[in-house]
Design an enzyme around this catalytic site. Structure first.
Site, mmCIF file in Angstrom:
data_model
loop_
_atom_site.group_PDB
_atom_site.id
_atom_site.type_symbol
_atom_site.label_atom_id
_atom_site.label_comp_id
_atom_site.label_asym_id
_atom_site.label_seq_id
_atom_site.Cartn_x
_atom_site.Cartn_y
_atom_site.Cartn_z
ATOM 1 N N GLU A 168 0.808 -1.220 0.000
ATOM 2 C CA GLU A 168 0.000 0.000 0.000
ATOM 3 C C GLU A 168 0.846 1.278 0.000
ATOM 4 O O GLU A 168 0.415 2.318 -0.492
ATOM 5 C CB GLU A 168 -0.969 0.031 1.184
ATOM 6 C CG GLU A 168 -2.109 -0.983 1.075
ATOM 7 C CD GLU A 168 -1.763 -2.366 1.602
ATOM 8 O OE1 GLU A 168 -0.559 -2.617 1.881
ATOM 9 O OE2 GLU A 168 -2.673 -3.188 1.742
ATOM 10 N N PHE B 24 -11.571 -7.113 14.216
ATOM 11 C CA PHE B 24 -10.546 -7.609 13.313
ATOM 12 C C PHE B 24 -10.164 -6.515 12.309
ATOM 13 O O PHE B 24 -11.020 -5.951 11.654
ATOM 14 C CB PHE B 24 -11.060 -8.851 12.581
ATOM 15 C CG PHE B 24 -10.087 -9.363 11.561
ATOM 16 C CD1 PHE B 24 -8.829 -9.811 11.952
ATOM 17 C CD2 PHE B 24 -10.405 -9.384 10.214
ATOM 18 C CE1 PHE B 24 -7.920 -10.263 11.013
ATOM 19 C CE2 PHE B 24 -9.496 -9.837 9.269
ATOM 20 C CZ PHE B 24 -8.250 -10.286 9.667
ATOM 21 N N GLN B 25 -8.903 -6.242 12.196
ATOM 22 C CA GLN B 25 -8.344 -5.227 11.296
ATOM 23 C C GLN B 25 -8.938 -3.839 11.510
ATOM 24 O O GLN B 25 -9.153 -3.084 10.568
ATOM 25 C CB GLN B 25 -8.486 -5.660 9.829
ATOM 26 C CG GLN B 25 -7.679 -6.927 9.548
ATOM 27 C CD GLN B 25 -7.442 -7.189 8.083
ATOM 28 O OE1 GLN B 25 -8.287 -6.920 7.257
ATOM 29 N NE2 GLN B 25 -6.280 -7.745 7.766
ATOM 30 N N LYS C 215 -17.509 -0.603 6.413
ATOM 31 C CA LYS C 215 -17.927 -1.582 5.409
ATOM 32 C C LYS C 215 -19.445 -1.632 5.223
ATOM 33 O O LYS C 215 -19.938 -1.739 4.095
ATOM 34 C CB LYS C 215 -17.404 -2.967 5.808
ATOM 35 C CG LYS C 215 -17.713 -4.030 4.771
ATOM 36 C CD LYS C 215 -17.031 -5.348 5.084
ATOM 37 C CE LYS C 215 -17.283 -6.327 3.925
ATOM 38 N NZ LYS C 215 -16.641 -7.630 4.160
ATOM 39 N N MET D 146 24.440 8.655 1.864
ATOM 40 C CA MET D 146 24.235 9.922 2.554
ATOM 41 C C MET D 146 24.536 9.770 4.050
ATOM 42 O O MET D 146 25.095 10.667 4.686
ATOM 43 C CB MET D 146 22.800 10.413 2.322
ATOM 44 C CG MET D 146 22.526 11.802 2.850
ATOM 45 S SD MET D 146 23.666 13.027 2.209
ATOM 46 C CE MET D 146 22.781 13.621 0.790
HETATM 47 C C1 LIG Z 1 18.568 14.549 1.570
HETATM 48 C C2 LIG Z 1 17.824 15.835 1.391
HETATM 49 C C3 LIG Z 1 18.531 17.010 1.171
HETATM 50 C C4 LIG Z 1 17.872 18.213 0.927
HETATM 51 N N1 LIG Z 1 18.600 19.324 0.616
HETATM 52 C C5 LIG Z 1 17.964 20.435 0.181
HETATM 53 C C6 LIG Z 1 18.673 21.563 -0.328
HETATM 54 O O1 LIG Z 1 19.896 21.562 -0.396
HETATM 55 N N2 LIG Z 1 17.973 22.612 -0.774
HETATM 56 C C7 LIG Z 1 16.608 22.651 -0.754
HETATM 57 O O2 LIG Z 1 16.015 23.623 -1.220
HETATM 58 N N3 LIG Z 1 15.910 21.633 -0.242
HETATM 59 C C8 LIG Z 1 16.551 20.520 0.208
HETATM 60 N N4 LIG Z 1 15.801 19.456 0.673
HETATM 61 C C9 LIG Z 1 14.341 19.562 0.671
HETATM 62 C C10 LIG Z 1 13.825 20.273 1.904
HETATM 63 O O3 LIG Z 1 13.751 19.359 2.956
HETATM 64 C C11 LIG Z 1 12.407 20.860 1.626
HETATM 65 O O4 LIG Z 1 11.554 19.838 1.180
HETATM 66 C C12 LIG Z 1 12.414 21.936 0.570
HETATM 67 O O5 LIG Z 1 13.460 22.851 0.791
HETATM 68 C C13 LIG Z 1 11.078 22.682 0.590
HETATM 69 O O6 LIG Z 1 10.885 23.308 -0.628
HETATM 70 P P1 LIG Z 1 9.986 24.610 -0.777
HETATM 71 O O7 LIG Z 1 10.445 25.672 0.154
HETATM 72 O O8 LIG Z 1 9.944 24.899 -2.218
HETATM 73 O O9 LIG Z 1 8.569 24.203 -0.217
HETATM 74 P P2 LIG Z 1 7.432 23.130 -0.592
HETATM 75 O O10 LIG Z 1 7.501 22.029 0.392
HETATM 76 O O11 LIG Z 1 7.440 22.776 -2.030
HETATM 77 O O12 LIG Z 1 6.199 24.004 -0.185
HETATM 78 C C14 LIG Z 1 5.548 24.814 -1.087
HETATM 79 C C15 LIG Z 1 5.147 26.134 -0.459
HETATM 80 O O13 LIG Z 1 4.385 26.808 -1.449
HETATM 81 C C16 LIG Z 1 3.094 27.093 -0.975
HETATM 82 N N5 LIG Z 1 2.153 26.917 -2.072
HETATM 83 C C17 LIG Z 1 1.608 25.779 -2.550
HETATM 84 N N6 LIG Z 1 0.790 26.036 -3.574
HETATM 85 C C18 LIG Z 1 0.831 27.372 -3.764
HETATM 86 C C19 LIG Z 1 0.186 28.254 -4.664
HETATM 87 N N7 LIG Z 1 -0.644 27.808 -5.604
HETATM 88 N N8 LIG Z 1 0.442 29.573 -4.562
HETATM 89 C C20 LIG Z 1 1.287 30.052 -3.605
HETATM 90 N N9 LIG Z 1 1.911 29.265 -2.721
HETATM 91 C C21 LIG Z 1 1.695 27.936 -2.802
HETATM 92 C C22 LIG Z 1 2.840 26.161 0.169
HETATM 93 O O14 LIG Z 1 1.926 26.726 1.071
HETATM 94 C C23 LIG Z 1 4.254 25.995 0.757
HETATM 95 O O15 LIG Z 1 4.534 27.005 1.682
HETATM 96 C C24 LIG Z 1 16.456 18.248 0.960
HETATM 97 C C25 LIG Z 1 15.754 17.086 1.223
HETATM 98 C C26 LIG Z 1 16.418 15.885 1.407
HETATM 99 C C27 LIG Z 1 15.610 14.659 1.629
HETATM 100 C C1 LIG Z 2 12.536 5.449 4.979
HETATM 101 C C2 LIG Z 2 13.819 6.118 5.302
HETATM 102 N N1 LIG Z 2 14.629 5.586 6.228
HETATM 103 C C3 LIG Z 2 15.809 6.179 6.523
HETATM 104 C C4 LIG Z 2 16.189 7.339 5.903
HETATM 105 C C5 LIG Z 2 17.519 8.025 6.242
HETATM 106 N N2 LIG Z 2 18.404 8.024 5.051
HETATM 107 C C6 LIG Z 2 18.532 9.132 4.285
HETATM 108 S S1 LIG Z 2 19.552 8.882 2.979
HETATM 109 C C7 LIG Z 2 19.865 7.302 3.443
HETATM 110 C C8 LIG Z 2 20.778 6.428 2.632
HETATM 111 C C9 LIG Z 2 20.243 6.085 1.295
HETATM 112 O O1 LIG Z 2 21.058 5.111 0.691
HETATM 113 P P1 LIG Z 2 20.971 4.832 -0.857
HETATM 114 O O2 LIG Z 2 19.569 4.639 -1.256
HETATM 115 O O3 LIG Z 2 21.910 3.722 -1.194
HETATM 116 O O4 LIG Z 2 21.431 6.196 -1.502
HETATM 117 P P2 LIG Z 2 22.891 6.890 -1.523
HETATM 118 O O5 LIG Z 2 22.895 7.931 -0.453
HETATM 119 O O6 LIG Z 2 23.901 5.834 -1.293
HETATM 120 O O7 LIG Z 2 22.967 7.491 -2.876
HETATM 121 C C10 LIG Z 2 19.177 6.994 4.632
HETATM 122 C C11 LIG Z 2 19.256 5.704 5.318
HETATM 123 C C12 LIG Z 2 15.271 7.884 4.976
HETATM 124 N N3 LIG Z 2 15.514 9.043 4.366
HETATM 125 N N4 LIG Z 2 14.117 7.248 4.675
#
Ligand SMILES: Cc1cc2nc3c(=O)[nH]c(=O)nc-3n(C[C@H](O)[C@H](O)[C@H](O)COP(=O)(O)OP(=O)(O)OC[C@H]3O[C@@H](n4cnc5c(N)ncnc54)[C@H](O)[C@@H]3O)c2cc1C
Ligand SMILES: Cc1ncc(C[n+]2csc(CCOP(=O)(O)OP(=O)(O)O)c2C)c(N)n1
Ligand SMILES: [Mg+2]
Lengths: 163, 582
Positions: free
Chosen positions: B51, B113-114, B163, B488
């Site tokens: 799911e 159940f469930q 259900k 990472m």
């Molecule tokens: C490993 C990892 C590394 C990351 N590194 C970075 C990084 O280096 N840089 C980075 O930027 N992010 C990074 N992120 C992502 C970060 O965690 C956030 O998800 C991201 O920065 C949020 O993007 P955003 O500010 O565009 O907001 P979003 O989450 O895209 O939110 C959208 C915003 O726009 C508003 N909005 C929606 N629809 C409308 C509309 N029609 N009109 C006006 N407003 C609207 C919403 O209310 C909200 O405030 C990383 C994530 C991971 C998993």
């Molecule tokens: C469901 C979930 N569990 C744990 C993490 C924490 N986490 C972030 S990056 C990462 C490693 C990912 O490994 P891989 O998919 O091999 O990507 P790589 O960084 O090696 O490119 C982990 C464990 C996560 N983001 N999501």
């Protein structure tokens, strides 16, 4: 700063849990909470008191407004308003204390609403600081149980919170 | 009026909503609904293998098409398995409607159940939820669910259906409402004109402006307007991870992504700016670094449809609550008006030229696309693998990703020129998102190239979907940047824990992905030699009707740079390589 927020919300199942959930989820605190139906049976009114600086209160208000079941939110503390909390307190009332408790209750304009052989139940309504001072004024008397309604508030004058 | 059972009503309502696919998985509490699906034979249903994958597939579908994704699951474990995907959609503001079966009304609360309290457990991660109490309410509830999911700040909505309310023999009048109005839900449709005027003035008086655009521009269909505005002003643009594609990446005015792994020039420009126009972005902590040191000289204009996003993290000078489209149009008109007014407010041309000169110097010094910023190795470099993907797909593919280093390399090196092409989990950072999301996109757009950039860790979180892809013939391309580590995690352990690799490696136990792909009836390719990279990539994409799993062995010890210095760093404080920092 302490704030009183008045919230009108749809009388739907789960609406209250969304409001309460918001506070725990975002780490806001609730000091008191009071919910009851209104004259419009599709709406209920919730009054909650919380504390925080302006920024925090602004966020709380915005997030409350975002809840789909919430129709309106007003910060009563922004204007002139009246607030009341109701206190029910069961106190030991024996010997000299029996008269003493009665006298204190009268001074605070409270009512004794239940008289037992050795206990009274006192009812008192007012702003929370009045209720707090009553409790401390009971002094020597042994407090057996306290229950408070939580603050209910309403704006003074022409201002009304309706839809 | 037509009489339908609750189960039939649900299917009919989805049909009336124009739903193209239901992503789901059956079980006891949903069986009446499944029988209705079978009998109606109207809306195609995609049977996933877990799911969670149903929610990610619906999510990928929604991100790529702009239409809401639809999920159907049973009660209990079906519902709980959907939770991660609902939270993923919630964090990134993605429109989705999740219908969950529930135990019969009279059993609710008895630990039947469930039975799980789906409305309760999903409450903090949904925009709204409904527990159906009367069969007659189903059409209006479904109408409201779609309305809420897709308007204002989009998000997932759960509809929990006991259900007994879907029983085939209990029929009621069915009429799908044409419109919906809710007194308690009225998202803003227009920004405040006074604020828009102030914003225009501030922008026209800027000397070191930056446009910081996020996912809201993509979700809100504002990319074109934003691009026009930026070009008209000749102001630099940076995108968040969620906003990539909102402004064309190959355009000269684009500074790249900003934030923790953002481009040097983007982070430097933000830090030194005097006016920031933030559009549909939410000042995430992956962007701001230390909030108290965030862009000290900048006045901030913030356009967002959700008032709670504004001034949540940083104080804002000009807040504008409204959808990107109408606000950007109004802002554009204001700018024209102020430029042609008697005062003729114009950007200070000289200042803007100086600002671009400064930015070009930053670009030349450490810009990501300026020459080669990363090292060589006997292994294929992960960055080169992304570049090869970019070239093999002419920069036109829909690229999904999982979470980790591969995600950041894809974000940095695939230059997204169009909105809705870069599909990843930013807010929740959900490993396991990539493959099911790619599936949802490919089903929506069978003629488009869809690639899932992943790592050997992430892909194993929803690898079972290779079976779904086989059943429905979904020929996506999987680009596995195999570095043999939870890369990472390893990078952080290198940087902060003296390279103690606590539970971040598993090289000896990885499956043979080629054989695994083949076991599901797909094609697998192992790529180890640099010389093979480009030809293999082209060969894979030439197999248009095949799912190809490209297992690319990349340099295991590469890090993602730039990387914000933490704790206590500002946006300008970055590691540029393992040894250099700003
Ligand atoms: C490993 C990892 C590394 C990351 N590194 C970075 C990084 O280096 N840089 C980075 O930027 N992010 C990074 N992120 C992502 C970060 O965690 C956030 O998800 C991201 O920065 C949020 O993007 P955003 O500010 O565009 O907001 P979003 O989450 O895209 O939110 C959208 C915003 O726009 C508003 N909005 C929606 N629809 C409308 C509309 N029609 N009109 C006006 N407003 C609207 C919403 O209310 C909200 O405030 C990383 C994530 C991971 C998993
Ligand atoms: C469901 C979930 N569990 C744990 C993490 C924490 N986490 C972030 S990056 C990462 C490693 C990912 O490994 P891989 O998919 O091999 O990507 P790589 O960084 O090696 O490119 C982990 C464990 C996560 N983001 N999501
Ligand atoms: Mg890895």
């Amino acid at each position: 700063m302490r704030r009183i927020l008045s919230v009108l919300m749809e009388n739907e199942p789960g609406a209250l849990s969304r409001v309460v959930g918001l506070f725990s989820q975002r780490g806001y605190n609730i000091e008191s909470l009071n919910v009851a139906p209104t004259t419009d049976n599709t709406l209920s009114r919730l009054t909650l008191t919380t504390t925080g600086d302006d920024l925090k209160i602004e966020q709380i208000t915005k997030h409350l407004n975002k809840i789909v079941d919430v129709v309106k939110v007003v910060d009563l503390t922004e204007g002139a308003h009246v607030e009341r909390d109701m206190l029910l307190v069961k106190v030991r009332a024996e010997g000299a204390q029996r008269d003493e408790v009665k006298r204190t209750t009268d001074i605070f304009r409270g009512q004794i609403i239940d008289v037992g052989p050795a206990t009274y139940i006192v009812q008192l309504t007012g702003p929370i600081d009045k209720l707090d001072s009553f409790l401390s004024a009971l002094g020597e008397a042994e407090i057996l149980e306290v229950v408070r309604s939580g603050v209910a508030g309403i704006a003074r004058g022409e201002k009304v919170l309706t839809i | 009026m037509e009489q339908l059972s609750g189960g039939d009503m649900i299917v009919r309502a989805l049909e009336d909503e124009g739903v193209e696919y239901i992503f789901g998985y059956p079980g006891g509490a949903a069986l009446h609904i499944y029988d209705s699906i079978f009998k109606a034979n109207s809306v195609p249903h995609i049977l996933v293998r877990h799911e969670q994958a149903a929610t990610h597939a619906a999510d990928g579908y929604a991100r790529a098409t702009g239409k809401p994704g639809v999920v159907l699951v049973t009660s209990g474990p079906g519902a709980t398995n959907a939770i991660t995907g609902i939270a993923t959609a919630y964090m990134d503001s993605i429109p989705m409607v999740v219908i969950s079966g529930q135990v019969q009304s009279h059993l609710i609360g008895e630990d039947a159940f469930q039975e799980t309290d789906m409305v309760g457990i999903s409450r903090p991660i949904v925009k709204h939820s409904f527990m159906v109490q009367r069969t007659e309410d189903i059409p209006s509830i479904i109408k409201k669910a779609f309305h809420i999911a897709t308007t204002g700040r989009p998000g997932p909505v759960v509809v929990d259906v006991p259900k007994d309310l879907t029983h085939p023999e209990h029929k009621f009048d069915y009429e799908y409402p044409e419109s919906v109005s809710m007194r308690s839900y009225q998202p803003s449709t227009r920004g405040h004109s006074g604020q828009v005027r102030k914003a225009a003035r501030l922008l026209l008086n800027a000397k070191r402006p930056v446009i910081y655009a996020g996912g809201g521009v993509i979700q809100g269909e504002g990319s074109e307007l934003l691009t026009q505005l930026a070009r008209k002003l000749n102001y630099p643009v940076t995108n968040t991870l969620m906003g990539l594609g909102a402004y064309p990446a190959t355009d000269r005015q684009f500074l790249g992504m900003l934030g923790m792994h953002g481009f040097y020039e983007a982070n430097m420009a933000m830090h030194h700016s005097d006016v920031i126009l933030a559009v549909g972005a939410r000042f995430d902590d992956r962007v701001t670094n230390t909030v108290s040191k965030f862009c000290p000289g900048a006045k901030i204009i913030h356009i967002d449809v959700d008032p709670a996003s504004i001034a949540k993290i940083v104080p804002v000078d000009v807040p504008i609550v409204g959808p990107v489209t109408t606000v950007l149009k109004d802002l554009d008109a204001q700018i024209d008006q102020q430029r042609s007014s008697s005062e003729r407010t114009m950007p200070d041309a000289e200042a803007i030229v100086d600002w671009w000169r400064q930015i070009d110097n930053w670009r030349a010094a450490h810009g990501l696309w300026h020459g080669r910023r990363y090292g060589e190795s006997d292994f294929i470099m992960p960055q080169d693998a992304i570049t090869a993907l970019y070239e093999a797909t002419n920069g036109e593919a829909y690229v999904t990703s999982d979470v980790g280093q591969h995600q950041m390399f894809a974000a940095q090196y695939y230059k997204f020129d169009y909105p809705r092409r870069w599909i990843n989990s930013g807010g929740l950072g959900t490993m396991g998102f990539g493959l099911p999301a790619a599936m949802g996109i490919k089903l929506a757009m069978p003629d488009a190239e869809v690639a899932c950039v992943t790592g050997e860790g992430s892909i194993q979180m929803n690898i079972q979907e290779l079976s779904t892809c086989a059943q429905y013939d979904v020929p996506v391309k999987i680009v596995n940047l195999r570095n043999n580590y939870l890369g990472m995690v390893k990078q952080w352990q290198d940087m902060q824990y003296d390279s103690r690799y606590s539970e971040s490696h598993y090289a000896s136990s990885l499956p043979d992905f080629v054989k695994l792909a083949e076991a599901y009836g797909h094609v697998g390719m192992e790529i180890k030699d640099k010389a093979d990279l480009e030809p293999a990539m082209r060969e894979a994409f030439a197999m248009r009707d095949k799912l190809v799993f490209l297992d690319i062995f990349v340099e295991p010890h590469e890090h993602v740079y730039p990387m914000h210095v933490a704790p206590n760093g500002a946006m300008k404080d970055m590691w540029l390589s393992k040894t250099e920092r700003t």
